[in-house]
Scaffold this active site. Structure first.
Site, PDB file in Angstrom:
ATOM      1  N   ARG A  12       0.751  -1.343   0.072  1.00 18.58           N
ATOM      2  CA  ARG A  12       0.109  -0.037  -0.070  1.00 18.58           C
ATOM      3  C   ARG A  12       0.843   1.423  -0.012  1.00 18.58           C
ATOM      4  NH1 ARG A  12      -3.956  -0.427   4.605  1.00 18.58           N
ATOM      5  NH2 ARG A  12      -2.923  -2.367   5.288  1.00 18.58           N
ATOM      6  N   ALA A  49      27.685  46.089   0.354  1.00 20.87           N
ATOM      7  CA  ALA A  49      26.581  45.291  -0.451  1.00 20.87           C
ATOM      8  C   ALA A  49      27.146  44.858  -1.927  1.00 20.87           C
ATOM      9  CB  ALA A  49      25.421  46.224  -0.629  1.00 20.87           C
TER      10      ALA A  49
END
Ligand code: UD1
Ligand code: CA
Length: 460
Positions: free
Chosen positions: A17, A380
């Site tokens: 199953r 950044a």
């Protein structure tokens, strides 16, 4: 002398199953195969031998579990639970007590098993049973007029009267090996399924006047088995709830105990707070007062005290020092080692790098194969170009350096102590300490320059 303990784990069944290529007992529950949970319960009893009966899926199973200390016994074909235990008999110590476990019943507690082992060592047959509101599919416990266990009847073989019995067989059983062997020898397969039922052993024991003592789990979930993906998902929730309960008992705050997934060992200090939707994999250590924001994934991570991890971080194989601030949206990959008071911000990826005390990498950067000293500020959009297409190279950024935004550091390269890089620098040679280095085309202006004008059709 107390008899030795031998454990037999039945794990040969097909698991039809599940509709899966993977053997059923290898399906993961809280990140570990079902069978691993059962083996952990067995190990806690310190048995002399553990025998695993396997079959369906072939050698995939022993290979995936990879434990040389186990006795792996192949059952081929699979003719029932009794037949499965028969395959293990040659590997059992006839003087021992034998505990039979199921590879697909993963949440059984060591305390419950310990009680059964004591009963079997005392000479009786310990049988784990439970009352279920819906006993469909299970073997039923048939008791005599004095309330003693007489036999087990499988659902498919049961009469209407027997089907009304709500006490069921969990399958877990503990008894003396010599008796088990004697009864197994006499098993037949004259039943609806044509299988050798282990459960028939109980009828034989009762007929011989043996004491059969039913034991019961502390909670139903202990004896629930996995036959389908639905049942696997249900047990996952049970286990996660149990883990959440344990963490809260230890003093961890969870924003929602139903929205936490621990797939390994999560070890927390005092006053740790975990927001919703976090996943912890492998071994994760969170120090005192650590806060983990919503929807973070942490795998094999160590976080020191007072550090805050903001939402949506993905962190693997990293060590983070005390009082650091990570995220939101930070990705830390294996080999990342951040010192205390570091600040790592959004859309920053770090791999195989050390970052020193109080250094900051706050926005949109990639730092790979780098050593970053103390109090460094990385602007950044800074990229360490660590890969030349064939080999990886290291970048060294010494203490107090300042890297202007949008710089590329083409490794191998060193930025000296206290050096400053102007924004937009492409660094291909070492930057000397204490100096400003830039690699920028000088800015210039073309006076009187005119923008081109759009030509109109018809004119030329
Ligand atoms: C079995 C019990 C039943 C009990 C139920 C609990 C028998 C005859 N019946 O029924 O009383 O209520 O478990 O879940 O024992 N296995 C093998 N080899 C085999 C057959 C099974 O290793 O040939 C293993 C399976 O992998 C599984 C376990 O034994 O782990 C139980 O097998 P399963 O087919 O699920 O037994 P049930 O029919 O559910
Ligand atoms: Ca079953």
């Amino acid at each position: 002398m107390t008899p030795a303990l031998n454990v037999v784990v039945l794990a040969a069944g097909k698991g039809t199953r599940m509709k899966s290529e993977l053997p059923k007992v290898l399906h993961p529950l809280a990140g570990r195969p079902l069978l691993t949970h059962v083996l952990a319960a067995a190990d806690s009893l310190r048995p002399e031998r553990i025998c695993v009966v396997y079959g369906h899926g072939g050698d995939k199973l022993p290979m995936a579990i990879g434990r040389a200390d186990l006795l792996w016994v192949r059952q081929e074909p699979q003719l029932g639970t009794g037949h499965a235990v028969q395959q293990a008999v040659p590997y059992l110590d006839p003087q021992a007590v034998v505990l039979i476990l199921y590879g697909d019943v993963p949440l059984i507690r060591p305390e419950t098993l310990q009680e059964m082992v004591l009963i079997a060592r005392d000479g009786a047959v310990a049988l784990l049973t439970v009352r279920l509101n819906n006993p469909a599919g299970y073997g039923r416990i048939v008791r005599n007029s004095r309330g003693q266990v007489e036999r087990i009847v499988e659902h498919k073989d049961a009469s209407a009267e027997e089907l009304a019995i709500t006490e069921v067989n969990t399958g877990i059983l503990c008894l003396h090996a010599a008796k088990l062997m004697r009864w197994l020898d006499r098993l037949g397969n004259d039943n609806v399924q044509g299988e050798y039922y282990l459960t028939d052993v109980i009828g034989m024991a009762a007929a011989e006047g043996e004491r059969i003592l039913p034991c019961h789990p502390s909670a139903e979930w202990e004896v629930l088995g996995v036959n389908s993906r639905q049942q696997l998902a249900d047990l996952e929730r049970v286990l996660q709830r149990n883990i959440a309960e344990t963490l809260m008992t230890q003093g961890v705050s969870l924003s929602d105990p139903a929205r936490l997934d621990v797939r390994g060992d999560l070890i927390c200090g005092r006053d740790v707070h975990i927001d919703v939707g976090c996943i912890f994999e492998g071994r994760v250590l969170l120090g005192d007062n650590v806060k983990v924001g919503a929807y973070c994934v942490l795998k094999e991570v160590e976080v020191a005290a007072d550090t805050e991890i903001l939402p949506f971080c993905h962190i693997e194989g990293a060590r983070i020092g005390a009082r650091a601030r990570i995220g939101p949206y930070t990705r830390l990959r294996p080999g990342t080692d951040l010192d205390a008071e570091t600040h790592i911000g959004n859309f920053v990826e770090i791999k195989n790098s050390q970052v020193g005390f109080n250094s900051k990498i706050n926005h949109l950067s990639y730092v790979g194969d780098a050593y970053v000293g103390r109090k460094v500020n990385i602007g950044a959009g800074t990229i360490t170009c660590n890969y030349d297409g064939a080999n990886k190279h290291r970048t060294v950024i010494e203490d107090d350096a300042f890297i202007g935004s949008d710089s590329q550091l083409v490794a191998p390269v060193t930025v000296g102590r206290g050096a400053t890089l102007g924004a937009g620098t492409t660094l291909t040679r070492d930057a000397p300490p204490g100096e400003l280095t830039l690699s920028r085309v000088r800015q210039f202006t073309i006076r009187g320059w005119q923008r081109p004008k759009k030509t109109v059709k018809g004119e030329s």
